[in-house]
Write a protein that holds these residues in place. Structure first.
Motif, PDB file in Angstrom:
ATOM      1  N   ILE A  98       1.049  -1.210  -0.083  1.00  0.00           N
ATOM      2  CA  ILE A  98      -0.067   0.091  -0.049  1.00  0.00           C
ATOM      3  C   ILE A  98       0.885   1.345  -0.056  1.00  0.00           C
ATOM      4  O   ILE A  98       2.132   1.217   0.475  1.00  0.00           O
ATOM      5  CB  ILE A  98      -1.032   0.035   1.190  1.00  0.00           C
ATOM      6  CG1 ILE A  98      -2.179   1.263   1.094  1.00  0.00           C
ATOM      7  CG2 ILE A  98      -0.281   0.218   2.454  1.00  0.00           C
ATOM      8  CD1 ILE A  98      -3.493   0.684   1.905  1.00  0.00           C
ATOM      9  N   ASP A  99       0.537   2.406  -0.693  1.00  0.00           N
ATOM     10  CA  ASP A  99       1.013   3.505  -0.705  1.00  0.00           C
ATOM     11  C   ASP A  99       0.912   4.313   0.674  1.00  0.00           C
ATOM     12  O   ASP A  99      -0.040   4.714   1.113  1.00  0.00           O
ATOM     13  CB  ASP A  99       0.688   4.458  -2.032  1.00  0.00           C
ATOM     14  CG  ASP A  99       1.271   4.006  -3.302  1.00  0.00           C
ATOM     15  OD1 ASP A  99       2.669   3.969  -3.204  1.00  0.00           O
ATOM     16  OD2 ASP A  99       0.743   3.540  -4.049  1.00  0.00           O
ATOM     17  N   VAL A 100       2.100   4.912   1.120  1.00  0.00           N
ATOM     18  CA  VAL A 100       1.924   5.863   2.321  1.00  0.00           C
ATOM     19  C   VAL A 100       2.886   7.045   2.035  1.00  0.00           C
ATOM     20  O   VAL A 100       4.047   6.626   1.152  1.00  0.00           O
ATOM     21  CB  VAL A 100       2.294   5.040   3.620  1.00  0.00           C
ATOM     22  CG1 VAL A 100       1.610   3.682   4.063  1.00  0.00           C
ATOM     23  CG2 VAL A 100       3.996   4.972   3.548  1.00  0.00           C
ATOM     24  N   GLY A 101       2.633   8.023   2.515  1.00  0.00           N
ATOM     25  CA  GLY A 101       3.635   9.303   2.145  1.00  0.00           C
ATOM     26  C   GLY A 101       3.229  10.350   2.862  1.00  0.00           C
ATOM     27  O   GLY A 101       2.333  10.191   3.868  1.00  0.00           O
ATOM     28  N   VAL A 102       3.705  11.422   2.409  1.00  0.00           N
ATOM     29  CA  VAL A 102       3.596  12.574   2.661  1.00  0.00           C
ATOM     30  C   VAL A 102       2.866  13.739   1.707  1.00  0.00           C
ATOM     31  O   VAL A 102       3.324  13.569   0.551  1.00  0.00           O
ATOM     32  CB  VAL A 102       5.174  13.328   3.381  1.00  0.00           C
ATOM     33  CG1 VAL A 102       4.807  14.670   3.749  1.00  0.00           C
ATOM     34  CG2 VAL A 102       5.639  12.536   4.323  1.00  0.00           C
ATOM     35  N   PRO A 103       1.907  14.607   2.058  1.00  0.00           N
ATOM     36  CA  PRO A 103       1.327  15.167   1.317  1.00  0.00           C
ATOM     37  C   PRO A 103       2.345  16.668   1.028  1.00  0.00           C
ATOM     38  O   PRO A 103       3.017  16.885   1.788  1.00  0.00           O
ATOM     39  CB  PRO A 103       0.136  15.794   2.082  1.00  0.00           C
ATOM     40  CG  PRO A 103      -0.054  15.334   3.449  1.00  0.00           C
ATOM     41  CD  PRO A 103       1.245  14.522   3.646  1.00  0.00           C
ATOM     42  N   VAL A 104       2.277  16.869  -0.141  1.00  0.00           N
ATOM     43  CA  VAL A 104       3.186  17.904  -0.852  1.00  0.00           C
ATOM     44  C   VAL A 104       2.382  18.952  -1.465  1.00  0.00           C
ATOM     45  O   VAL A 104       1.464  18.660  -2.574  1.00  0.00           O
ATOM     46  CB  VAL A 104       4.300  17.339  -1.758  1.00  0.00           C
ATOM     47  CG1 VAL A 104       5.274  18.477  -2.359  1.00  0.00           C
ATOM     48  CG2 VAL A 104       5.054  16.122  -1.226  1.00  0.00           C
ATOM     49  N   LEU A 105       2.707  20.399  -1.409  1.00  0.00           N
ATOM     50  CA  LEU A 105       2.273  21.138  -2.032  1.00  0.00           C
ATOM     51  C   LEU A 105       3.560  21.752  -3.386  1.00  0.00           C
ATOM     52  O   LEU A 105       4.533  21.637  -2.926  1.00  0.00           O
ATOM     53  CB  LEU A 105       2.025  22.537  -1.333  1.00  0.00           C
ATOM     54  CG  LEU A 105       0.793  22.528  -0.242  1.00  0.00           C
ATOM     55  CD1 LEU A 105       1.137  23.901   0.613  1.00  0.00           C
ATOM     56  CD2 LEU A 105      -0.216  22.606  -1.004  1.00  0.00           C
ATOM     57  N   SER A 106       2.738  22.055  -4.252  1.00  0.00           N
ATOM     58  CA  SER A 106       3.644  22.492  -5.383  1.00  0.00           C
ATOM     59  C   SER A 106       4.646  21.241  -6.037  1.00  0.00           C
ATOM     60  O   SER A 106       5.715  21.427  -6.486  1.00  0.00           O
ATOM     61  CB  SER A 106       4.785  23.416  -5.179  1.00  0.00           C
ATOM     62  OG  SER A 106       3.985  24.660  -4.791  1.00  0.00           O
ATOM     63  N   MET A 107       4.070  19.796  -5.899  1.00  0.00           N
ATOM     64  CA  MET A 107       4.858  18.695  -6.211  1.00  0.00           C
ATOM     65  C   MET A 107       5.517  18.873  -7.565  1.00  0.00           C
ATOM     66  O   MET A 107       4.749  19.115  -8.508  1.00  0.00           O
ATOM     67  CB  MET A 107       4.059  17.641  -6.311  1.00  0.00           C
ATOM     68  CG  MET A 107       4.777  16.117  -6.137  1.00  0.00           C
ATOM     69  SD  MET A 107       3.832  14.849  -6.733  1.00  0.00           S
ATOM     70  CE  MET A 107       2.632  14.756  -5.202  1.00  0.00           C
ATOM     71  N   HIS A 108       6.722  18.573  -7.630  1.00  0.00           N
ATOM     72  CA  HIS A 108       7.602  18.689  -9.037  1.00  0.00           C
ATOM     73  C   HIS A 108       8.107  20.044  -9.186  1.00  0.00           C
ATOM     74  O   HIS A 108       8.624  20.044 -10.346  1.00  0.00           O
ATOM     75  CB  HIS A 108       6.888  17.865 -10.209  1.00  0.00           C
ATOM     76  CG  HIS A 108       6.898  16.272 -10.162  1.00  0.00           C
ATOM     77  ND1 HIS A 108       6.773  15.426 -11.354  1.00  0.00           N
ATOM     78  CD2 HIS A 108       7.182  15.333  -8.985  1.00  0.00           C
ATOM     79  CE1 HIS A 108       6.720  14.131 -10.959  1.00  0.00           C
ATOM     80  NE2 HIS A 108       6.954  14.478  -9.617  1.00  0.00           N
ATOM     81  N   ALA A 109       7.661  20.886  -8.533  1.00  0.00           N
ATOM     82  CA  ALA A 109       8.261  22.262  -8.835  1.00  0.00           C
ATOM     83  C   ALA A 109       9.608  22.307  -8.243  1.00  0.00           C
ATOM     84  O   ALA A 109      10.084  21.477  -7.284  1.00  0.00           O
ATOM     85  CB  ALA A 109       7.412  23.207  -7.966  1.00  0.00           C
ATOM     86  N   PRO A 110      10.366  23.267  -8.681  1.00  0.00           N
ATOM     87  CA  PRO A 110      11.974  23.433  -8.310  1.00  0.00           C
ATOM     88  C   PRO A 110      11.914  23.715  -6.727  1.00  0.00           C
ATOM     89  O   PRO A 110      12.666  23.339  -5.804  1.00  0.00           O
ATOM     90  CB  PRO A 110      12.474  24.772  -8.753  1.00  0.00           C
ATOM     91  CG  PRO A 110      11.622  24.893  -9.880  1.00  0.00           C
ATOM     92  CD  PRO A 110      10.147  24.213  -9.522  1.00  0.00           C
ATOM     93  N   TYR A 111      10.598  24.030  -6.054  1.00  0.00           N
ATOM     94  CA  TYR A 111      10.746  24.267  -4.643  1.00  0.00           C
ATOM     95  C   TYR A 111       9.447  23.868  -4.171  1.00  0.00           C
ATOM     96  O   TYR A 111       8.343  24.447  -4.358  1.00  0.00           O
ATOM     97  CB  TYR A 111      10.893  25.764  -4.329  1.00  0.00           C
ATOM     98  CG  TYR A 111      11.422  26.173  -2.991  1.00  0.00           C
ATOM     99  CD1 TYR A 111      12.693  25.840  -2.604  1.00  0.00           C
ATOM    100  CD2 TYR A 111      10.645  27.004  -2.080  1.00  0.00           C
ATOM    101  CE1 TYR A 111      13.219  26.222  -1.468  1.00  0.00           C
ATOM    102  CE2 TYR A 111      11.153  27.498  -0.876  1.00  0.00           C
ATOM    103  CZ  TYR A 111      12.327  26.910  -0.635  1.00  0.00           C
ATOM    104  OH  TYR A 111      12.895  27.313   0.687  1.00  0.00           O
ATOM    105  N   GLU A 112       9.446  22.687  -3.402  1.00  0.00           N
ATOM    106  CA  GLU A 112       8.287  22.147  -2.864  1.00  0.00           C
ATOM    107  C   GLU A 112       7.871  22.143  -1.473  1.00  0.00           C
ATOM    108  O   GLU A 112       9.020  22.527  -0.851  1.00  0.00           O
ATOM    109  CB  GLU A 112       8.175  20.539  -3.281  1.00  0.00           C
ATOM    110  CG  GLU A 112       8.462  20.141  -4.489  1.00  0.00           C
ATOM    111  CD  GLU A 112       8.771  18.497  -4.658  1.00  0.00           C
ATOM    112  OE1 GLU A 112       8.423  18.119  -5.641  1.00  0.00           O
ATOM    113  OE2 GLU A 112       9.523  18.201  -3.861  1.00  0.00           O
ATOM    114  N   VAL A 113       6.760  22.037  -1.027  1.00  0.00           N
ATOM    115  CA  VAL A 113       6.457  22.278   0.470  1.00  0.00           C
ATOM    116  C   VAL A 113       5.967  21.158   1.023  1.00  0.00           C
ATOM    117  O   VAL A 113       4.863  20.710   0.570  1.00  0.00           O
ATOM    118  CB  VAL A 113       5.453  23.629   0.470  1.00  0.00           C
ATOM    119  CG1 VAL A 113       4.897  23.860   1.852  1.00  0.00           C
ATOM    120  CG2 VAL A 113       5.912  24.858  -0.148  1.00  0.00           C
ATOM    121  N   ILE A 114       6.274  21.002   2.260  1.00  0.00           N
ATOM    122  CA  ILE A 114       5.759  19.549   3.216  1.00  0.00           C
ATOM    123  C   ILE A 114       5.376  20.246   4.704  1.00  0.00           C
ATOM    124  O   ILE A 114       6.043  21.281   4.951  1.00  0.00           O
ATOM    125  CB  ILE A 114       6.677  18.458   3.056  1.00  0.00           C
ATOM    126  CG1 ILE A 114       7.962  18.927   4.009  1.00  0.00           C
ATOM    127  CG2 ILE A 114       6.580  17.760   1.797  1.00  0.00           C
ATOM    128  CD1 ILE A 114       8.213  18.322   5.172  1.00  0.00           C
TER     129      ILE A 114
END
Ligand code: MN
Ligand code: MN
Length: 468
Positions: free
Chosen positions: A434-450
């Protein structure tokens, strides 16, 4: 006035599923742990921007904690710690458990490659007395985000005599950085009419690396000559050596706290180091011998579909498990069919600025804990492993039993797009995953946020899986 709850309220509390923000559920002690873990994560982000650097980091930390290189046919005992280095770009760590491997192993998997710009094989050229590098982008990027930001160069060049030059320019304060130009708005009226995907064309992702000519008026391409002269003096590299190089241009930004409350981290490459780091730390911090044998795999090539011999669509993990099974006189098929895996990858966090691509009831949210994603894929669940109710239920109770604050998530609303993870390659080995992980804002941008709280809950999830 009575303080008794109404029967409706009581019934609601009994029957409704309510998500809560991590900060409403934890005490000050746990906030301190989140902060401390995040400080170390930021150092890792700055030290390990490429898969090769992440492998180096993982191996040196593992060797410090007593992991030794795995040799097939060795006499492994519970508590032994071994690693496999797959070509310097992927790594497997294993801690042998008490329970015989025939009863299955537990796998934590994450990827350590991130979207970036790779140099082409013949990258260096001069045009209009400027020196530039041709690139081919790696992974799914919005090309226009990669112009007009500082870039660093990381990687290796294999020289004609077979020796290897390690390159890392643009990360130290005193280093120069590189940049891709964009048109000034004054002259961009034609450009701005284009589709987003072609505002910056792939062949325009050319990195500026110099402008000063070699002092002479006898020859052409004197700026390129001057740059090659600098590269030769510093690294012993000639133009031909780029043919056998893997050089990656990555954002030169450092990881920083985001927000007045410092609750988030902005950085290049959270996808998927925000899962790889806690998975690695969970493996390294395993003190007592685990019940099941635990395997942590930090893999390469996920961002381009997991193909290639350092990606999980190759057999390197399967071969390791085959060797491990043989060491105990077991068949790999027996081991694999009883095994379980947390496939760790980021998910798209709900973004209040772009709510329309999400379905609010099933999106993951910043600060709501580690995301458990039953399925990814697109166009009617194509390209996913879709975890069973049984395995989802098992992970649900594992999280709850260990006070891991978690949420469910989906990669956008139905038919908004989608994506995949390594889960399907693990599932193809007949492993429950099963997939587990962390939510990310601006995924794949040069500067992502978690969010720091989600990072820490991911660590607790991996720990719970290992310690179970
Ligand atoms: Mn990812
Ligand atoms: Mn990705």
């Amino acid at each position: 006035m009575s303080k008794e709850k109404s029967p409706e309220k009581e019934l609601k509390e009994k029957l409704f599923y309510n998500k809560k923000n991590v900060y409403q559920l934890i005490d000050d002690e746990e906030v301190k742990k989140i902060t401390a873990f995040s400080e170390n994560y930021k150092k890792f982000l700055d030290d390990a921007k490429t898969e090769r650097e992440a492998v180096k980091f993982a191996l040196s930390a593992a060797m410090e904690r007593g992991f030794t290189e795995y040799q097939p046919g060795s006499d492994l005992k519970p508590g032994d710690r071994v690693f496999v280095n797959n070509r310097g770009k992927a790594v497997i760590l294993a801690v042998i458990g008490h329970d015989p491997v025939k009863n299955g192993v537990r796998i934590n998997a994450a990827h350590i490659d991130s979207p970036r710009l790779d140099l082409k094989q013949c990258p260096v050229y001069e045009d209009s007395e400027m020196a530039l590098l041709k690139t081919h982008y790696y992974g799914g990027i919005k090309k226009y985000q990669w112009t007009a930001i500082p870039l660093a160069l990381h990687g290796v060049a294999v020289l004609s005599d077979g020796t290897q030059a390690d390159i890392n320019i643009g990360e130290n304060e005193s280093d120069p950085v590189f940049v891709i130009s964009d048109l000034l708005p004054h002259l961009a009226s034609e450009q701005m009419k284009k589709n987003g995907s072609s505002i910056i064309e792939g062949e325009n992702l050319n990195i500026i690396i110099g402008s000063r000519p070699f002092k002479s008026d006898k020859e052409s391409e004197l700026v390129k000559l001057n740059i090659l002269n600098i590269l030769f003096e510093k690294y012993g590299i000639k133009e031909e050596d780029f043919l056998s190089a893997e050089l990656e241009a990555v954002p030169a930004f450092k990881a920083k706290d985001i927000g007045f409350d410092r609750s988030m981290i902005g950085a290049y490459g959270h996808d998927d180091r925000v899962c790889a780091y806690p998975a690695l730390m969970a493996a390294l911090n395993t003190e007592k011998t685990p019940s099941k044998t635990i395997i942590t795999v930090l893999t390469d090539k996920e961002e381009i579909g997991s193909d290639g011999n350092t990606g999980l669509n190759s057999s390197y993990l399967r071969y390791f498990i085959e060797d491990l099974a043989a060491d105990f006189g077991e068949r790999a098929t027996t081991v694999l069919s009883k095994s379980e895996c947390l496939s760790a990858d980021v998910n798209s966090a709900f973004d209040p600025t772009y709510p329309s691509v999400m379905e609010k009831k099933n999106a993951s949210y910043i600060n709501y804990g580690v995301v458990v994603t039953k399925y990814t894929g697109s166009r009617g669940k194509y390209g996913t492993s879709d975890a069973s109710a049984e395995f989802t239920g098992r992970i649900r109770s594992l999280m709850n039993k260990n006070n891991v604050i978690w949420q469910t998530g989906e990669l956008g609303k139905v038919d908004a797009g989608g994506g995949g993870t390594v889960a399907m390659y693990i599932a193809s080995m007949n492993v429950d995953v099963i997939d587990v992980g962390v939510p990310v804002l601006s995924m794949h941008a040069p500067y992502e946020v978690i969010a720091k709280a989600d990072l820490y809950m991911a660590y607790k999830a991996f720990r719970a899986f290992i310690d179970d």
